[in-house]
Design an enzyme around this catalytic site. Structure first.
Site, mmCIF file in Angstrom:
data_model
loop_
_atom_site.group_PDB
_atom_site.id
_atom_site.type_symbol
_atom_site.label_atom_id
_atom_site.label_comp_id
_atom_site.label_asym_id
_atom_site.label_seq_id
_atom_site.Cartn_x
_atom_site.Cartn_y
_atom_site.Cartn_z
ATOM 1 C CB SER B 72 2.814 3.832 -9.603
ATOM 2 O OG SER B 72 2.833 2.798 -10.535
ATOM 3 C CE LYS B 75 -0.198 1.063 -9.426
ATOM 4 N NZ LYS B 75 0.299 1.625 -10.667
ATOM 5 C CE1 TYR B 197 -3.371 0.680 -12.945
ATOM 6 C CE2 TYR B 197 -2.181 0.022 -14.916
ATOM 7 C CZ TYR B 197 -2.221 0.217 -13.550
ATOM 8 O OH TYR B 197 -1.106 -0.042 -12.791
ATOM 9 C CE1 TYR B 248 5.557 0.519 -8.003
ATOM 10 C CE2 TYR B 248 7.650 1.659 -8.079
ATOM 11 C CZ TYR B 248 6.339 1.542 -8.477
ATOM 12 O OH TYR B 248 5.814 2.448 -9.333
ATOM 13 C CB VAL B 266 8.099 3.602 -13.482
ATOM 14 C CG1 VAL B 266 8.077 2.347 -12.619
ATOM 15 C CG2 VAL B 266 6.876 3.704 -14.353
#
Lengths: 312, 312, 312, 312
Positions: B72, B75, B197, B248, B266
């Site tokens: 992530s 992102k 993705y 998160y 993660v």
């Protein structure tokens, strides 16, 4: 420290004047809070803005000396007063995460067993007040004394009419308090707690008062008289909680647009902190749908754009 | 700009060494992500940390050159790449508020009609990837080219095994994508989108790579080669979204402890930005229950405590 | 058993005629389902109603022989077909509690780890179809064969146009299926499952067909040919699930007004069971906001009021 | 009507005796409600069951004459008493849909603007009591008079200890009441309402008392003295609400297993109605996790299995 309340030579005064000029050309937008009559009567076109520098110099534009109802802005001060006494134990009773829900929602409170998400939603502020009440016996009185001292304004006081009106329309907050009590997360009797809570929300303050009173957050924990209220780390922590949770369900947007730790109230006031540099307070009663002052957010947005003083 | 990958004289090197020393005395805690075998196999005691200064100087401690799965963390880059092309129109399709829910929850998505809360929860990242895909025809390829250019590491690549494993275990993300498609908020075919993705999440990068690749966020939008990717304002905005939404359901805690814009993955990596000063990347695969690297957060916490470089 | 499809002397015929008369004086209300063109084209003023007695006698009023899209009414039959094969093991994969949420909501599914509340919300019906598919290799074919046999109408068939249209607009159901797959509660490949599911929903049936096909629920589990499909206890159980969960988020209201086990579909059909006595099917495409036929519920309400045949 | 409280020749007596025999071989399971001491002290092995026939004949097995705390079973009677006075206007203030949530949840109440889902969750019962209080000035007194008259037991009374204990542990109900008051859905002062509510819950009744008092629901609205309390339609409606909402979050399971309208209480009592035939009350204090008597549900399940008297 001498508090100088009129400083034609204030560093940011030209910028404040430019912002006031721009705001004056914008028709009043947003609507005053209408859940109690005392707030609904405010003129949405009112506007004031003040900057307090680290040394206590304060100056402003528009109605920067006009008292208004501080409301949730006071949550920052109660948090600081309790954290100063209690330290990290507080965080076992209230979280410090953004809620993703309106400020008086019960949903998350239920999923999380009566532990409010953060000290700035109503449920969390009730917990903080409850704990300060347990430690002091008069949470609202402590707050008032602190605000008077930091602002150098001994005339600061509760607005009894507003407090009474809040009490009369306080069913939702009563529900929150009883609900948390059902999880054992409230120590005092609910009516006592609500009285303390509504009184503290009712304090009538001006932009000048609140900008000065916030100064300890820009001075890394040091009060106006030079004594230490919070450790450097605690002051940083409160700024962090303000940035992530200070403007209800619009904290992300406020961080995105303004980029400063801030705390708003439904009276139309917003305080903001430039760590190590200055504090601001802006006031205009017209609120957006998430409860933040429309002109207030716009003015702070312009301030960081014009000065480059965002934390990012 | 010449990227210097070994700098014994790096400003923060003594501090990094001190942190590495402290971390080495802490038994490995947290658990690697276990939803796919490739991640579960990581040694939770691995640790690396790198700092990239504004001029491209990079240095580090521990396994700071060891590639790991960026997950992530990517992102942030996809968001920047899309925002650079699309501008504010993006925000009609994804919000920028903290979610108050786990990163792959569908609940809020339903209440808010298929508009994800922010670009860093999985649903929001899917939307960003979808839009970048529409504009470029190869979102993952764009990301890879960008990471290679910024890190000066042409060997950076997708990890096909990880991507395949993500696809095989991708039912939840497939559900999110179809769900948003049911609201008209996904343009591309869902299988195409998921392929893009999962590939972008699989990029194998080191702390050095990611610290360098994040540099544009500390340089107010300027890429490694001096060209402008984002406006000053957009760079500030991404930092704000990182601070409020980057870790998160623990963004409040991260802001409270670390006080820097950050984004975790993660795979155990976390990047952090000191605007105008430097960028950091730390890696350690042991995760806490909210999906953030335990040692990574601890190391960044120590860094801001030791340097005083928090934004607050 | 001989199915007699025209019975001027049907016990309840005068009552049906009175109801049809009353309904005809009511202007068409509600709106046809509009998520697929094939359903949106229905005339909301259409109305038909049929009663099937235990011995297979069937009669009706209005357009009681006009085929319409059975849609969710088929969920009852798939449930019965799977329960007959699988028995109580089914209930480890789907609950039997009312959901308190719209029929395609994902919220509860997330809180309850991918176990749908009941077999009549879409998520639950997907699970039932998935399990019947695993046991038979052709869930939709099993359903069709059953409906043909019970109705004595070999011309019953899928409506390919409706099935294709459902597939094209099936993103929400795809999301539900992938979501449950992420919890391990779906056995078959999602595209295979969706194809089976959409075909079974598309079956074109008349009031006469569905009233007859439901007969086993009034005959305590006995099929039209006298063979046993379900135990007496299982038939009772399906009736119970229909009463508590058969009309989406309006099951309480349906029980309150009609007082019979019933199951509705967005094609405008509703079946109802008078245990030990008869079955009914009413059809009118105008739906209320909760997805139930307005005239259909009204007609059944009148039926139980006029006959006193509620189960309460 | 003469109430005969001992009838060796009761129709269902052999069946009750068989059930009691079977239950006695089952080790006590479930746990008494423990939120107040008075309930927690109950022996989970206690068991009683009574049947009241339409003519007022009553008989039973086990501790069928032993008083216990009626708790939520009283919600049925308050509903009937208010509906008899107010008619359908009540349904503007409380719904009649299953909630899909625990009986004291606030979540749905918030999404639905203070209108409780049904009269049998706590929030809904508070609304019903509030409205009966407005109409009578003494809701609890009305209830008591009704129970005494229908059961022929003038000794029935509130249990002051239980009522006091409920009040002391009533924070959750206080929260519910204040919360609904914030939406304008409560007329009386919250403390007055809570006093009425807790007193009515505290009534000490036996299986014989409650089976007799429920008789009007089997007699289609006719009281023990032959006068009409409810219209036939209203009696049917209450039975429908009991079936869909009477056993908290287990209504579907209760309908599935027992197949009768029923209402449970955390004191361990459950009433059930066989319309047109008889009423039952069973009592055993051991509760399952959803708040229903374990042995009580099992006994009713056996009753309908042995007699075939389910409504389905």
């Amino acid at each position: 420290m001498v508090i100088m309340t009129s400083t034609p030579s204030g560093t940011f005064l030209p910028i404040l004047e430019r912002i006031a000029e721009e705001i004056s050309h914008t028709p009043g937008s947003g609507r005053p809070a209408d859940y109690i009559p005392a707030l609904a009567a405010c003129d949405p076109r009112s506007f004031g803005m003040a900057v307090a520098e680290l040394d206590g110099t304060v100056y402003g534009v528009g109605e920067w000396r006009q008292p208004f109802s501080a409301q949730s802005v006071t949550k920052v001060f109660t948090l600081a007063l309790d954290l100063a006494r209690e330290g990290d134990e507080l965080w076992e009773h209230v979280g410090r995460e953004p809620s993703g829900n309106p400020f008086n929602s019960l949903v998350q409170l239920e999923y999380e067993n009566g532990i409010p998400r953060n000290p700035f939603i109503n449920a969390g502020a009730l917990v903080v007040t409850d704990r300060l009440q347990t430690r002091t016996g008069d949470a609202a009185g402590e707050l008032l004394a602190f605000l008077r001292a930091e602002s150098g304004n001994p005339a600061l006081d509760f607005d009894q009419e507003v407090a009474a009106s809040e009490t009369a329309h306080g069913a939702r907050n009563a529900a929150l308090a009883h609900f948390m009590a059902s999880y054992g997360n409230i120590d005092n009797d609910v009516p006592v707690l609500l009285d303390q809570y509504f009184r503290q929300c009712s304090v009538a303050t001006s932009c000048a008062d609140l900008a000065l009173a916030s100064g300890f957050l820009a001075r890394h924990g040091i009060r106006a008289d030079g004594s230490r209220l919070l450790s450097r780390s605690q002051a940083k922590q409160i700024n962090a909680v303000m940035l992530t949770c200070g403007t209800y369900d619009a904290a992300g947007d406020f961080a995105y647009r303004v980029g400063l730790p801030g705390k708003s109230g439904v009276g139309g006031g917003i305080i903001a902190v430039v760590p190590g540099r200055c504090t601001l307070c802006v006031w205009s009663p017209g609120l957006d749908e998430r409860g933040n002052s429309v002109a207030g957010v716009a003015a702070l947005d312009r301030f960081t754009t014009l000065t480059g003083l965002s934390v990012f």
